[in-house]
Design a protein around this motif. Sequence first.
Motif, mmCIF file in Angstrom:
data_model
loop_
_atom_site.group_PDB
_atom_site.id
_atom_site.type_symbol
_atom_site.label_atom_id
_atom_site.label_comp_id
_atom_site.label_asym_id
_atom_site.label_seq_id
_atom_site.Cartn_x
_atom_site.Cartn_y
_atom_site.Cartn_z
ATOM 1 N N LEU A 172 0.807 -1.347 0.061
ATOM 2 C CA LEU A 172 0.190 -0.138 0.085
ATOM 3 C C LEU A 172 0.772 1.306 -0.076
ATOM 4 N N ARG A 173 2.014 1.210 0.677
ATOM 5 C CA ARG A 173 2.835 2.585 0.587
ATOM 6 C C ARG A 173 3.189 2.782 -0.677
ATOM 7 N N GLU A 174 3.687 1.766 -1.197
ATOM 8 C CA GLU A 174 4.297 2.003 -2.674
ATOM 9 C C GLU A 174 3.214 2.319 -3.448
ATOM 10 N N ALA A 175 2.168 1.652 -3.431
ATOM 11 C CA ALA A 175 1.196 2.170 -4.363
ATOM 12 C C ALA A 175 0.729 3.368 -4.084
ATOM 13 N N LEU A 176 0.469 4.133 -3.017
ATOM 14 C CA LEU A 176 0.429 5.257 -2.701
ATOM 15 C C LEU A 176 1.328 6.569 -3.350
ATOM 16 N N ALA A 177 2.552 5.834 -3.318
ATOM 17 C CA ALA A 177 3.665 6.789 -3.846
ATOM 18 C C ALA A 177 3.477 6.681 -5.355
ATOM 19 N N CYS A 178 3.062 5.568 -5.971
ATOM 20 C CA CYS A 178 2.968 5.687 -7.364
ATOM 21 C C CYS A 178 1.860 6.692 -7.674
ATOM 22 N N ALA A 215 -8.082 7.519 0.050
ATOM 23 C CA ALA A 215 -8.507 6.300 0.854
ATOM 24 C C ALA A 215 -7.150 5.522 1.297
ATOM 25 N N LEU A 216 -6.173 5.573 0.514
ATOM 26 C CA LEU A 216 -4.907 4.873 1.113
ATOM 27 C C LEU A 216 -4.297 5.757 2.025
ATOM 28 N N ARG A 217 -4.250 6.888 2.097
ATOM 29 C CA ARG A 217 -3.690 7.955 2.767
ATOM 30 C C ARG A 217 -4.269 7.681 4.495
ATOM 31 N N LYS A 218 -5.621 7.141 4.504
ATOM 32 C CA LYS A 218 -6.428 7.091 5.648
ATOM 33 C C LYS A 218 -5.747 5.469 6.188
#
Length: 77
Positions: A47-53, A72-75
């Motif tokens: 998830l962290r890598e996805a959010l960075a992308c 949504a991922l930030r939450k």
Amino acid sequence: GKPSPELADQVLPATDVALSKLGSRDDRTRARLLRSRGTCLEALAELREALACYDEALSLDPKVGVKRRADALRKVV
């Protein structure tokens, strides 16, 4: 939708290759590839890598279509 983990494993290397060969001037295509990469990473629970992308994609093209997903991922992360 979200790809299966098996499909994500197959697509992720292709997005990496495409990103490495893409010229620096094509921000819209780079944003779309980053969106695809983020979707694959999200399917693999990275998830962290996805959010960075997603964030990088949004910085290149605010209309790339992942703002809600990134929020949504930030939450979660």
